[in-house]
Design a protein around this motif. Structure first.
Motif, PDB file in Angstrom:
ATOM      1  N   PHE A  16       0.828  -1.201   0.000  1.00 42.76           N
ATOM      2  CA  PHE A  16       0.000   0.000   0.000  1.00 42.76           C
ATOM      3  C   PHE A  16       0.865   1.255   0.000  1.00 42.76           C
ATOM      4  O   PHE A  16       0.580   2.215  -0.706  1.00 42.76           O
ATOM      5  N   SER A  17       1.932   1.242   0.776  1.00 41.58           N
ATOM      6  CA  SER A  17       2.832   2.395   0.839  1.00 41.58           C
ATOM      7  C   SER A  17       3.460   2.680  -0.530  1.00 41.58           C
ATOM      8  O   SER A  17       3.536   3.839  -0.957  1.00 41.58           O
ATOM      9  N   GLU A  18       3.905   1.634  -1.228  1.00 39.51           N
ATOM     10  CA  GLU A  18       4.500   1.820  -2.553  1.00 39.51           C
ATOM     11  C   GLU A  18       3.458   2.268  -3.573  1.00 39.51           C
ATOM     12  O   GLU A  18       3.743   3.098  -4.446  1.00 39.51           O
ATOM     13  N   MET A  19       2.253   1.743  -3.480  1.00 40.27           N
ATOM     14  CA  MET A  19       1.178   2.169  -4.379  1.00 40.27           C
ATOM     15  C   MET A  19       0.850   3.641  -4.150  1.00 40.27           C
ATOM     16  O   MET A  19       0.649   4.400  -5.101  1.00 40.27           O
ATOM     17  N   LYS A  20       0.813   4.037  -2.880  1.00 38.42           N
ATOM     18  CA  LYS A  20       0.527   5.431  -2.527  1.00 38.42           C
ATOM     19  C   LYS A  20       1.638   6.351  -3.054  1.00 38.42           C
ATOM     20  O   LYS A  20       1.363   7.433  -3.575  1.00 38.42           O
ATOM     21  N   PHE A  22       3.575   5.781  -5.662  1.00 36.61           N
ATOM     22  CA  PHE A  22       3.405   5.852  -7.112  1.00 36.61           C
ATOM     23  C   PHE A  22       2.252   6.793  -7.483  1.00 36.61           C
ATOM     24  O   PHE A  22       2.366   7.594  -8.405  1.00 36.61           O
ATOM     25  N   ALA A  23       1.164   6.724  -6.742  1.00 38.33           N
ATOM     26  CA  ALA A  23       0.001   7.582  -7.003  1.00 38.33           C
ATOM     27  C   ALA A  23       0.324   9.055  -6.778  1.00 38.33           C
ATOM     28  O   ALA A  23      -0.334   9.926  -7.354  1.00 38.33           O
ATOM     29  N   SER A  24       1.351   9.358  -5.988  1.00 42.75           N
ATOM     30  CA  SER A  24       1.715  10.756  -5.732  1.00 42.75           C
ATOM     31  C   SER A  24       2.430  11.396  -6.908  1.00 42.75           C
ATOM     32  O   SER A  24       2.536  12.622  -6.989  1.00 42.75           O
ATOM     33  N   PHE A  25       2.928  10.593  -7.852  1.00 47.96           N
ATOM     34  CA  PHE A  25       3.611  11.137  -9.026  1.00 47.96           C
ATOM     35  C   PHE A  25       2.572  11.640 -10.029  1.00 47.96           C
ATOM     36  O   PHE A  25       1.475  11.082 -10.131  1.00 47.96           O
ATOM     37  N   ASP A  26       2.956  12.657 -10.807  1.00 47.35           N
ATOM     38  CA  ASP A  26       2.025  13.137 -11.827  1.00 47.35           C
ATOM     39  C   ASP A  26       1.857  12.071 -12.912  1.00 47.35           C
ATOM     40  O   ASP A  26       2.619  11.115 -12.998  1.00 47.35           O
ATOM     41  N   ASP A 107      10.775  13.979 -12.408  1.00 45.39           N
ATOM     42  CA  ASP A 107      11.000  15.333 -11.922  1.00 45.39           C
ATOM     43  C   ASP A 107      11.536  15.426 -10.503  1.00 45.39           C
ATOM     44  O   ASP A 107      11.628  16.508  -9.944  1.00 45.39           O
ATOM     45  N   SER A 108      11.885  14.268  -9.919  1.00 43.08           N
ATOM     46  CA  SER A 108      12.369  14.296  -8.535  1.00 43.08           C
ATOM     47  C   SER A 108      13.215  13.066  -8.266  1.00 43.08           C
ATOM     48  O   SER A 108      13.131  12.057  -8.981  1.00 43.08           O
ATOM     49  N   PHE A 109      14.000  13.172  -7.202  1.00 42.57           N
ATOM     50  CA  PHE A 109      14.772  12.004  -6.782  1.00 42.57           C
ATOM     51  C   PHE A 109      13.841  10.865  -6.394  1.00 42.57           C
ATOM     52  O   PHE A 109      14.130   9.698  -6.663  1.00 42.57           O
ATOM     53  N   TYR A 112      12.770   9.033  -9.478  1.00 44.49           N
ATOM     54  CA  TYR A 112      13.953   8.344 -10.002  1.00 44.49           C
ATOM     55  C   TYR A 112      14.263   7.097  -9.162  1.00 44.49           C
ATOM     56  O   TYR A 112      14.455   6.005  -9.693  1.00 44.49           O
ATOM     57  N   ARG A 113      14.277   7.255  -7.851  1.00 44.93           N
ATOM     58  CA  ARG A 113      14.554   6.134  -6.959  1.00 44.93           C
ATOM     59  C   ARG A 113      13.518   5.032  -7.135  1.00 44.93           C
ATOM     60  O   ARG A 113      13.847   3.847  -7.215  1.00 44.93           O
ATOM     61  N   PHE A 114      12.245   5.423  -7.221  1.00 41.99           N
ATOM     62  CA  PHE A 114      11.170   4.450  -7.403  1.00 41.99           C
ATOM     63  C   PHE A 114      11.426   3.599  -8.646  1.00 41.99           C
ATOM     64  O   PHE A 114      11.324   2.365  -8.602  1.00 41.99           O
ATOM     65  N   LEU A 115      11.776   4.234  -9.751  1.00 44.20           N
ATOM     66  CA  LEU A 115      12.047   3.505 -10.998  1.00 44.20           C
ATOM     67  C   LEU A 115      13.291   2.633 -10.878  1.00 44.20           C
ATOM     68  O   LEU A 115      13.265   1.439 -11.191  1.00 44.20           O
ATOM     69  N   TYR A 116      14.386   3.199 -10.389  1.00 45.91           N
ATOM     70  CA  TYR A 116      15.651   2.464 -10.384  1.00 45.91           C
ATOM     71  C   TYR A 116      15.700   1.323  -9.371  1.00 45.91           C
ATOM     72  O   TYR A 116      16.404   0.346  -9.585  1.00 45.91           O
ATOM     73  N   GLU A 117      14.924   1.423  -8.296  1.00 42.95           N
ATOM     74  CA  GLU A 117      14.818   0.283  -7.380  1.00 42.95           C
ATOM     75  C   GLU A 117      14.209  -0.910  -8.100  1.00 42.95           C
ATOM     76  O   GLU A 117      14.547  -2.055  -7.818  1.00 42.95           O
TER      77      GLU A 117
END
Length: 183
Positions: A16-20, A22-26, A107-109, A112-117
């Motif tokens: 849920f935390s990771e989904m939330k 992801f949902a915070s990104f535009d 547009d933010s670290f 970027y971190r979310f993708l690269y993890e």
């Protein structure tokens, strides 16, 4: 999704935390992350799914060429902060990061971190602040974009004393729209 990735059972709270997050990104960032994961892991045909025009098709083809290096990066993530593996690993990670940041969708670290993890796994976390800062400071980005990117990394992320080794559990994917009337 493996329930035991990262050394323990996947908890609903982490998912849920990771989904939330992801949902915070535009929407453009969300789209780019999903597209990138499709390119990296061959989940779908990225051109059929994501290319809306010739420019996007060219960007996806370039991304495929850059992402062909991901298996090498995954295999070469240094086990510790030893400097003997720094040049080949960090150089390639910075190059891939520079490509992704130049696409204008991360547009933010945090994004970027979310993708690269997900592209490289949890063990890349200690290296992400350095690669991000190096790529965000390169002159191929407009100065205003460089400023926004570099200001997006928190002091805590830049100076963390340790990083979690738990693998990500949420992997966003393209979801076809459902026509409510025909469903």
């Amino acid at each position: 999704m493996d329930a035991k990735k990262g050394g323990g059972p996947v908890t609903g709270e982490k998912l849920f935390s990771e989904m939330k997050e992801f949902a915070s990104f535009d929407k453009a960032t969300q789209r780019y992350i999903r597209r990138s994961l499709d390119v990296a892991f061959g989940r779908k045909d990225p051109l059929d799914t994501w290319a809306r025009d010739e420019g996007e098709a060219a960007a996806i083809n370039a991304q495929k060429r850059f992402y062909a290096q991901l298996p090498h990066l995954r295999a070469d993530i240094p086990d510790d902060s030893g400097l003997d593996m720094l040049e080949p690993f960090l150089g390639l990670l910075t190059t891939l990061s520079a490509f992704d940041l130049a696409q204008g969708r991360l547009d933010s670290f945090t994004a970027y971190r979310f993708l690269y993890e997900r592209l490289l796994g949890a063990h890349v976390r200690p290296w992400l602040p350095a690669a991000f800062c190096a790529a965000a400071a390169l002159p191929h980005l407009h100065p205003d974009r460089r400023r926004i990117l570099l200001q997006s990394i928190s002091e805590g992320a830049a100076t963390a004393a340790g990083w979690s080794t738990r693998e990500p559990v949420f992997w966003p994917e393209w979801v076809e729209k459902v026509d409510v009337e025909t469903a």
